[in-house]
Enzyme design. Structure first.
Site, PDB file in Angstrom:
ATOM      1  N   ASN A  46     -13.530  24.699  25.612  1.00  9.75           N
ATOM      2  CA  ASN A  46     -14.120  24.239  25.835  1.00  9.75           C
ATOM      3  C   ASN A  46     -14.658  23.537  26.593  1.00  9.75           C
ATOM      4  OD1 ASN A  46     -11.799  22.477  25.884  1.00  9.75           O
ATOM      5  ND2 ASN A  46     -11.873  21.114  24.843  1.00  9.75           N
ATOM      6  N   GLU A  59     -14.161  29.840  21.844  1.00 11.39           N
ATOM      7  CA  GLU A  59     -14.161  30.841  21.173  1.00 11.39           C
ATOM      8  C   GLU A  59     -15.884  31.355  21.857  1.00 11.39           C
ATOM      9  OE1 GLU A  59     -10.780  28.585  18.536  1.00 11.39           O
ATOM     10  OE2 GLU A  59     -12.692  27.815  19.695  1.00 11.39           O
ATOM     11  N   CYS A  90     -11.143  26.809  14.216  1.00 11.80           N
ATOM     12  CA  CYS A  90     -11.909  26.383  13.747  1.00 11.80           C
ATOM     13  C   CYS A  90     -12.847  27.369  12.616  1.00 11.80           C
ATOM     14  CB  CYS A  90     -13.477  24.951  14.143  1.00 11.80           C
ATOM     15  SG  CYS A  90     -14.581  25.759  14.673  1.00 11.80           S
ATOM     16  N   CYS A  93     -15.764  29.246  14.172  1.00 10.95           N
ATOM     17  CA  CYS A  93     -15.205  29.780  15.813  1.00 10.95           C
ATOM     18  C   CYS A  93     -14.631  31.249  14.986  1.00 10.95           C
ATOM     19  CB  CYS A  93     -14.443  29.222  15.916  1.00 10.95           C
ATOM     20  SG  CYS A  93     -14.997  28.071  16.738  1.00 10.95           S
TER      21      CYS A  93
END
Length: 130
Positions: A46, A59, A90, A93
């Site tokens: 991230n 991702e 999430c 993703c």
């Protein structure tokens, strides 16, 4: 769903890349790793931003690396937090993973190995645009 895939090696790749995360706001580093149908391993971490809405999930970086390094289909996927614990992608993703691995992509989840069809049931995909 059981298979003989080396999930621990893939998880180790996700843990390693989580250490490259840029998470100065949440202090929640995330790493993701996946195998590709040609045997490559792609990773992502991230990358946060002061404008929270433009933060990049791990991702997203993984899928960018997939396409930068030649494309293909994701076959196995795992996502971890900074402590190395498996976490769930999430919703956004999950859609990105479905697009690049399809319903048969295997994901190591908090409740075991599942297909993307199980992780994102009734998904909207490319086949819906034909």
């Amino acid at each position: 769903m059981a298979d003989s895939f080396d999930w621990e090696a893939l998880r180790a790749a996700a843990v390693a890349v989580s250490r490259r995360a840029y998470a100065p706001y949440s202090h929640y580093p995330v790493g993701a790793a996946a195998t590709v149908d040609d045997g490559r391993v792609v990773v992502g971490c991230n990358v946060e931003n002061a404008a929270y809405g433009v933060t990049l999930c791990a991702e997203c970086g993984l899928v960018s690396q997939l396409h930068i390094t030649g494309g293909g289909r994701l076959t196995h996927f795992v996502c971890v937090n900074g402590a190395g614990e498996v976490i769930m992608p999430c919703g956004r993703c999950r859609q990105i993973l479905y697009e690049n691995g399809g319903p048969d992509l295997l994901a190591l989840t908090i409740s075991g190995v599942k297909t993307m069809a199980e992780v994102l049931p009734d998904a909207f995909g490319p086949e819906d645009l034909t």
